[in-house]
Design an enzyme around this catalytic site. Structure first.
Site, PDB file in Angstrom:
ATOM      1  N   HIS A  18       0.843  -1.202   0.000  1.00 62.88           N
ATOM      2  CA  HIS A  18       0.000   0.000   0.000  1.00 62.88           C
ATOM      3  C   HIS A  18       0.881   1.257   0.000  1.00 62.88           C
ATOM      4  O   HIS A  18       0.610   2.225  -0.714  1.00 62.88           O
ATOM      5  CB  HIS A  18      -0.916   0.023   1.228  1.00 62.88           C
ATOM      6  CG  HIS A  18      -1.926  -1.087   1.260  1.00 62.88           C
ATOM      7  ND1 HIS A  18      -2.157  -1.859   2.374  1.00 62.88           N
ATOM      8  CD2 HIS A  18      -2.769  -1.549   0.308  1.00 62.88           C
ATOM      9  CE1 HIS A  18      -3.108  -2.745   2.104  1.00 62.88           C
ATOM     10  NE2 HIS A  18      -3.490  -2.581   0.858  1.00 62.88           N
ATOM     11  N   LYS A  42     -19.012  -4.782  10.885  1.00 64.60           N
ATOM     12  CA  LYS A  42     -18.043  -5.872  10.685  1.00 64.60           C
ATOM     13  C   LYS A  42     -16.849  -5.686  11.612  1.00 64.60           C
ATOM     14  O   LYS A  42     -16.447  -4.567  11.907  1.00 64.60           O
ATOM     15  CB  LYS A  42     -17.556  -5.890   9.236  1.00 64.60           C
ATOM     16  CG  LYS A  42     -18.556  -6.493   8.285  1.00 64.60           C
ATOM     17  CD  LYS A  42     -17.885  -6.833   6.978  1.00 64.60           C
ATOM     18  CE  LYS A  42     -18.908  -7.265   5.940  1.00 64.60           C
ATOM     19  NZ  LYS A  42     -18.374  -7.075   4.591  1.00 64.60           N
ATOM     20  N   ARG A  91      -2.155  -6.541  -8.402  1.00 62.97           N
ATOM     21  CA  ARG A  91      -1.057  -7.493  -8.191  1.00 62.97           C
ATOM     22  C   ARG A  91      -1.060  -8.622  -9.203  1.00 62.97           C
ATOM     23  O   ARG A  91      -0.028  -9.155  -9.564  1.00 62.97           O
ATOM     24  CB  ARG A  91      -1.154  -8.122  -6.789  1.00 62.97           C
ATOM     25  CG  ARG A  91      -0.738  -7.198  -5.683  1.00 62.97           C
ATOM     26  CD  ARG A  91      -1.194  -7.705  -4.355  1.00 62.97           C
ATOM     27  NE  ARG A  91      -2.654  -7.654  -4.275  1.00 62.97           N
ATOM     28  CZ  ARG A  91      -3.358  -7.846  -3.178  1.00 62.97           C
ATOM     29  NH1 ARG A  91      -2.744  -8.162  -2.054  1.00 62.97           N
ATOM     30  NH2 ARG A  91      -4.661  -7.761  -3.192  1.00 62.97           N
ATOM     31  N   SER A 129      -2.909  -8.414   2.695  1.00 63.90           N
ATOM     32  CA  SER A 129      -3.341  -8.127   4.074  1.00 63.90           C
ATOM     33  C   SER A 129      -3.972  -9.334   4.756  1.00 63.90           C
ATOM     34  O   SER A 129      -3.758  -9.564   5.950  1.00 63.90           O
ATOM     35  CB  SER A 129      -4.349  -6.970   4.092  1.00 63.90           C
ATOM     36  OG  SER A 129      -3.736  -5.772   3.730  1.00 63.90           O
TER      37      SER A 129
HETATM   38  P1  ADP Z   1      -9.789  -3.959  -0.396  1.00 67.18           P
HETATM   39  O1  ADP Z   1     -10.496  -4.682   0.701  1.00 67.18           O
HETATM   40  O2  ADP Z   1     -10.544  -2.753  -0.898  1.00 67.18           O
HETATM   41  O3  ADP Z   1      -9.257  -4.822  -1.514  1.00 67.18           O
HETATM   42  P2  ADP Z   1      -7.066  -3.712   0.543  1.00 67.18           P
HETATM   43  O4  ADP Z   1      -6.630  -2.943   1.755  1.00 67.18           O
HETATM   44  O5  ADP Z   1      -6.850  -5.179   0.574  1.00 67.18           O
HETATM   45  O6  ADP Z   1      -8.569  -3.301   0.357  1.00 67.18           O
HETATM   46  O7  ADP Z   1      -6.358  -3.139  -0.772  1.00 67.18           O
HETATM   47  C1  ADP Z   1      -6.520  -1.796  -1.185  1.00 67.18           C
HETATM   48  C2  ADP Z   1      -5.933  -1.643  -2.575  1.00 67.18           C
HETATM   49  O8  ADP Z   1      -4.525  -1.881  -2.521  1.00 67.18           O
HETATM   50  C3  ADP Z   1      -6.488  -2.628  -3.617  1.00 67.18           C
HETATM   51  O9  ADP Z   1      -6.543  -1.974  -4.863  1.00 67.18           O
HETATM   52  C4  ADP Z   1      -5.439  -3.712  -3.646  1.00 67.18           C
HETATM   53  O10 ADP Z   1      -5.423  -4.394  -4.891  1.00 67.18           O
HETATM   54  C5  ADP Z   1      -4.177  -2.892  -3.439  1.00 67.18           C
HETATM   55  N1  ADP Z   1      -3.100  -3.688  -2.866  1.00 67.18           N
HETATM   56  C6  ADP Z   1      -3.155  -4.528  -1.813  1.00 67.18           C
HETATM   57  N2  ADP Z   1      -1.955  -5.090  -1.571  1.00 67.18           N
HETATM   58  C7  ADP Z   1      -1.105  -4.599  -2.525  1.00 67.18           C
HETATM   59  C8  ADP Z   1       0.271  -4.812  -2.855  1.00 67.18           C
HETATM   60  N3  ADP Z   1       1.003  -5.671  -2.161  1.00 67.18           N
HETATM   61  N4  ADP Z   1       0.793  -4.157  -3.909  1.00 67.18           N
HETATM   62  C9  ADP Z   1       0.020  -3.299  -4.623  1.00 67.18           C
HETATM   63  N5  ADP Z   1      -1.282  -3.058  -4.387  1.00 67.18           N
HETATM   64  C10 ADP Z   1      -1.846  -3.689  -3.344  1.00 67.18           C
END
Ligand code: ADP
Length: 150
Positions: A18, A42, A91, A129
């Site tokens: 992120h 949630k 990703r 995550s």
């Molecule tokens: P969501 O629940 O909306 O998917 P996340 O917190 O998991 O929320 O992810 C937010 C954004 O960051 C999404 O667009 C996700 O694809 C991107 N993202 C998550 N992990 C990575 C990473 N390791 N590298 C690049 N982008 C990421």
């Protein structure tokens, strides 16, 4: 007029992947709003207020970045904050399938909204995550995947 990008996500937790997306977005937008989507019904793994404070602390020297928590349609939040762009990270093809659908729907809900996708930097492509939560739950060391302790 300022170009504002809204980076929505769960950020449970906010990872180095992120962080990479935020840092690269700074070259594209005048302001970047990190928007933590939190459905109050949630249960999250990492506390949402602590996550917000930790992200704010990390970026305190940069006045182009702000952090909000929201519990409504992302398209509406973007409109309220005058953000014409949503920022999302990609990703792999699984992300693409999911992101493709959400971006079409967001465009339908707010036709001024354009989603900008940044392809993950390869060194962060494996960071996820939900896997980090599992490793943390069972006592594994996750610090190498995180920019700060949430
Ligand atoms: P969501 O629940 O909306 O998917 P996340 O917190 O998991 O929320 O992810 C937010 C954004 O960051 C999404 O667009 C996700 O694809 C991107 N993202 C998550 N992990 C990575 C990473 N390791 N590298 C690049 N982008 C990421």
């Amino acid at each position: 007029m300022e170009n504002i990008g809204l980076f929505p996500g769960s950020f449970d937790p906010f990872t180095k992947g992120h962080l990479d997306i935020v840092e690269r977005s700074l070259g594209l937008f005048d302001k970047v709003i990190i928007a933590i989507g939190h459905n109050s019904k949630k249960v999250r793994y990492f506390d949402v207020d602590k996550m917000k404070s930790a992200i704010e602390r990390h970026f305190e020297a940069n006045d182009k970045i702000s952090v909000i928590i929201y519990d409504e349609l992302t398209a509406n939040v973007a409109e309220k904050h005058n953000a014409k762009f949503l920022i999302r990270g990609l990703r792999n093809t699984t992300d693409f399938e999911y992101e493709n659908s959400i971006s079409q729907i967001n465009r339908h809900l707010n036709d001024h909204l354009e989603t900008i996708f940044l392809i993950t930097s390869p060194q962060y492509a494996h960071i996820n995550s939900s896997i980090i939560r599992e490793v943390h739950r069972y006592g594994g060391d996750v610090m190498r995947f995180l920019p700060f302790i949430p």
